[in-house]
Motif scaffolding. Structure first.
Motif, mmCIF file in Angstrom:
data_model
loop_
_atom_site.group_PDB
_atom_site.id
_atom_site.type_symbol
_atom_site.label_atom_id
_atom_site.label_comp_id
_atom_site.label_asym_id
_atom_site.label_seq_id
_atom_site.Cartn_x
_atom_site.Cartn_y
_atom_site.Cartn_z
ATOM 1 N N PRO A 62 1.040 -1.075 0.117
ATOM 2 C CA PRO A 62 0.038 -0.245 -0.191
ATOM 3 C C PRO A 62 0.874 1.143 -0.059
ATOM 4 O O PRO A 62 2.268 1.283 -0.030
ATOM 5 C CB PRO A 62 -0.765 -0.157 1.242
ATOM 6 C CG PRO A 62 0.223 -0.952 2.337
ATOM 7 C CD PRO A 62 0.979 -1.937 1.320
ATOM 8 N N ASP A 63 0.172 2.317 -0.097
ATOM 9 C CA ASP A 63 0.923 3.768 0.107
ATOM 10 C C ASP A 63 1.735 3.551 1.440
ATOM 11 O O ASP A 63 1.417 3.593 2.446
ATOM 12 C CB ASP A 63 -0.062 4.908 0.319
ATOM 13 C CG ASP A 63 -0.803 5.201 -1.278
ATOM 14 O OD1 ASP A 63 -0.401 4.398 -1.921
ATOM 15 O OD2 ASP A 63 -1.769 5.942 -1.014
ATOM 16 N N SER A 64 3.095 3.689 1.175
ATOM 17 C CA SER A 64 3.846 3.945 2.442
ATOM 18 C C SER A 64 5.349 4.316 2.218
ATOM 19 O O SER A 64 5.737 4.165 0.897
ATOM 20 C CB SER A 64 4.120 2.424 3.154
ATOM 21 O OG SER A 64 4.816 1.748 2.193
ATOM 22 N N TRP A 65 6.170 4.830 3.121
ATOM 23 C CA TRP A 65 7.350 5.133 2.994
ATOM 24 C C TRP A 65 8.309 4.113 2.496
ATOM 25 O O TRP A 65 9.204 4.297 1.497
ATOM 26 C CB TRP A 65 7.938 5.842 4.161
ATOM 27 C CG TRP A 65 8.295 4.886 5.276
ATOM 28 C CD1 TRP A 65 7.379 4.866 6.316
ATOM 29 C CD2 TRP A 65 9.475 4.471 5.567
ATOM 30 N NE1 TRP A 65 8.206 3.977 7.172
ATOM 31 C CE2 TRP A 65 9.420 3.789 6.701
ATOM 32 C CE3 TRP A 65 10.932 4.305 4.777
ATOM 33 C CZ2 TRP A 65 10.617 2.925 7.220
ATOM 34 C CZ3 TRP A 65 11.699 3.618 5.297
ATOM 35 C CH2 TRP A 65 11.760 2.882 6.302
ATOM 36 N N ARG A 66 8.107 2.938 2.747
ATOM 37 C CA ARG A 66 8.749 1.730 2.317
ATOM 38 C C ARG A 66 8.567 1.269 0.954
ATOM 39 O O ARG A 66 9.311 1.121 0.104
ATOM 40 C CB ARG A 66 8.278 0.511 3.348
ATOM 41 C CG ARG A 66 8.975 0.623 4.734
ATOM 42 C CD ARG A 66 8.726 -0.582 5.499
ATOM 43 N NE ARG A 66 9.179 -0.401 6.848
ATOM 44 C CZ ARG A 66 10.426 -0.532 7.462
ATOM 45 N NH1 ARG A 66 11.562 -0.741 6.749
ATOM 46 N NH2 ARG A 66 10.379 -0.571 8.889
ATOM 47 N N THR A 67 7.151 1.673 0.298
ATOM 48 C CA THR A 67 6.951 1.418 -1.019
ATOM 49 C C THR A 67 7.794 2.368 -1.853
ATOM 50 O O THR A 67 8.357 2.216 -2.949
ATOM 51 C CB THR A 67 5.434 1.679 -1.187
ATOM 52 O OG1 THR A 67 4.663 0.922 -0.306
ATOM 53 C CG2 THR A 67 5.168 1.212 -2.649
ATOM 54 N N LEU A 68 7.889 3.814 -1.243
ATOM 55 C CA LEU A 68 8.611 4.674 -2.048
ATOM 56 C C LEU A 68 10.190 4.434 -2.140
ATOM 57 O O LEU A 68 10.783 4.422 -3.165
ATOM 58 C CB LEU A 68 8.470 6.125 -1.201
ATOM 59 C CG LEU A 68 9.356 7.120 -1.450
ATOM 60 C CD1 LEU A 68 9.118 7.701 -2.864
ATOM 61 C CD2 LEU A 68 9.306 8.292 -0.606
ATOM 62 N N VAL A 69 10.718 3.917 -0.892
ATOM 63 C CA VAL A 69 12.208 3.473 -0.936
ATOM 64 C C VAL A 69 12.403 2.223 -1.637
ATOM 65 O O VAL A 69 13.453 2.432 -2.643
ATOM 66 C CB VAL A 69 12.357 2.962 0.557
ATOM 67 C CG1 VAL A 69 13.722 2.366 0.563
ATOM 68 C CG2 VAL A 69 12.455 4.358 1.538
ATOM 69 N N TRP A 70 11.608 1.405 -1.794
ATOM 70 C CA TRP A 70 11.468 0.241 -2.914
ATOM 71 C C TRP A 70 11.704 0.739 -4.232
ATOM 72 O O TRP A 70 12.634 0.442 -4.973
ATOM 73 C CB TRP A 70 10.700 -0.859 -2.687
ATOM 74 C CG TRP A 70 10.936 -1.917 -1.607
ATOM 75 C CD1 TRP A 70 10.481 -2.088 -0.261
ATOM 76 C CD2 TRP A 70 11.815 -2.971 -1.726
ATOM 77 N NE1 TRP A 70 10.923 -3.115 0.157
ATOM 78 C CE2 TRP A 70 11.657 -3.887 -0.801
ATOM 79 C CE3 TRP A 70 12.567 -3.265 -2.924
ATOM 80 C CZ2 TRP A 70 12.696 -5.144 -0.491
ATOM 81 C CZ3 TRP A 70 13.405 -4.675 -2.767
ATOM 82 C CH2 TRP A 70 13.428 -5.385 -1.499
ATOM 83 N N ALA A 71 10.631 1.403 -4.672
ATOM 84 C CA ALA A 71 10.697 1.900 -5.980
ATOM 85 C C ALA A 71 11.962 2.772 -6.350
ATOM 86 O O ALA A 71 12.470 2.643 -7.440
ATOM 87 C CB ALA A 71 9.348 2.798 -6.144
ATOM 88 N N THR A 72 12.311 3.602 -5.456
ATOM 89 C CA THR A 72 13.638 4.476 -5.802
ATOM 90 C C THR A 72 14.939 3.719 -5.941
ATOM 91 O O THR A 72 15.520 3.733 -6.821
ATOM 92 C CB THR A 72 13.590 5.672 -4.743
ATOM 93 O OG1 THR A 72 12.371 6.146 -4.661
ATOM 94 C CG2 THR A 72 14.746 6.478 -4.930
ATOM 95 N N GLY A 73 14.889 2.903 -4.841
ATOM 96 C CA GLY A 73 16.271 1.890 -4.968
ATOM 97 C C GLY A 73 16.308 0.986 -6.060
ATOM 98 O O GLY A 73 17.249 1.091 -6.502
#
Length: 218
Positions: A62-73
């Motif tokens: 779901p929307d989460s800072w961890r999703t953001l980190v995964w997508a960026t990395g």
């Protein structure tokens, strides 16, 4: 798109670059802290698949800072990211989910696919509970990686498939605020950082005006 120059800015910025409000509470990330998480993801991808590869990573998150980190990395490591709970896994290399049952079934039905369970708890340091056979703990795998990028072929990251790519952010203001649960929150966050401004994400179930006053933005 997340450009590598933005990553350099994050590393050098001691201030907050992301503030995340969820029903569980508030998390604030400085540039160095968040860039370390992104580097850990990128290093994991390169260590697993090698440089100049394009592994496919499916995020059932779901929307989460961890999703953001995964997508960026993953993007910085040259991988392709899809955010979906119903993506075709036949050509995927990594599948990350929060659902223990889905993880176990996927590990059984997709031999060779790396299946990972991601705990989304604010302060989680590992998966809380037993891991199904053939399933890895996402936090544990990332924590074992260096805090700085360890490879030379760093890429710009593209917005994940399955998510809108609009990067419409306010042209002024000290912080880019996302209070309406925008589907393109990853692209908006990247756009905020590209303008060297922090991003503020607020769960739609919370009192936005109260939070903005608390953050001294209203």
């Amino acid at each position: 798109m997340f450009k590598t120059s933005v990553f350099d800015w994050m590393q050098e910025n001691p201030g907050a670059v992301l503030t995340w409000y969820s029903p569980e509470g508030r998390l604030e990330f400085t540039g160095p802290v968040l860039s370390r998480w992104i580097a850990k993801v990128a290093n994991y991808i390169v260590e697993t698949f090698g440089e100049d590869e394009e592994p496919s990573v499916i995020l059932d998150l779901p929307d989460s800072w961890r999703t953001l980190v995964w997508a960026t990395g993953v993007g910085m490591a040259g991988g392709r990211v899809t955010v979906s709970d119903s993506a075709d896994l036949s050509d995927a290399d990594i599948f990350v989910t929060t659902d223990e049952g889905v993880a176990g079934e996927t590990a059984d039905s997709e031999p060779g696919l790396i299946v990972m369970l991601q705990d989304l708890g604010l302060l989680a340091t590992s998966w809380q509970g037993d891991l199904p056979d053939g399933v890895d703990d996402a936090i544990e795998e990332l924590n074992g990686q260096p805090d700085a990028l360890t490879f030379a072929s760093v890429h710009d990251a593209n917005a994940p498939s399955g998510m809108p790519v609009s990067q419409d952010v306010a042209a002024d203001g000290p912080v880019v605020v996302m209070a309406d649960a925008p589907g393109d929150y990853i692209a908006r966050t990247w756009a905020a950082w590209a303008s060297q401004r922090p991003a503020l994400w607020i769960d739609p179930g919370l009192d936005t005006q109260h939070i903005l006053r608390q953050e001294r933005l209203a």
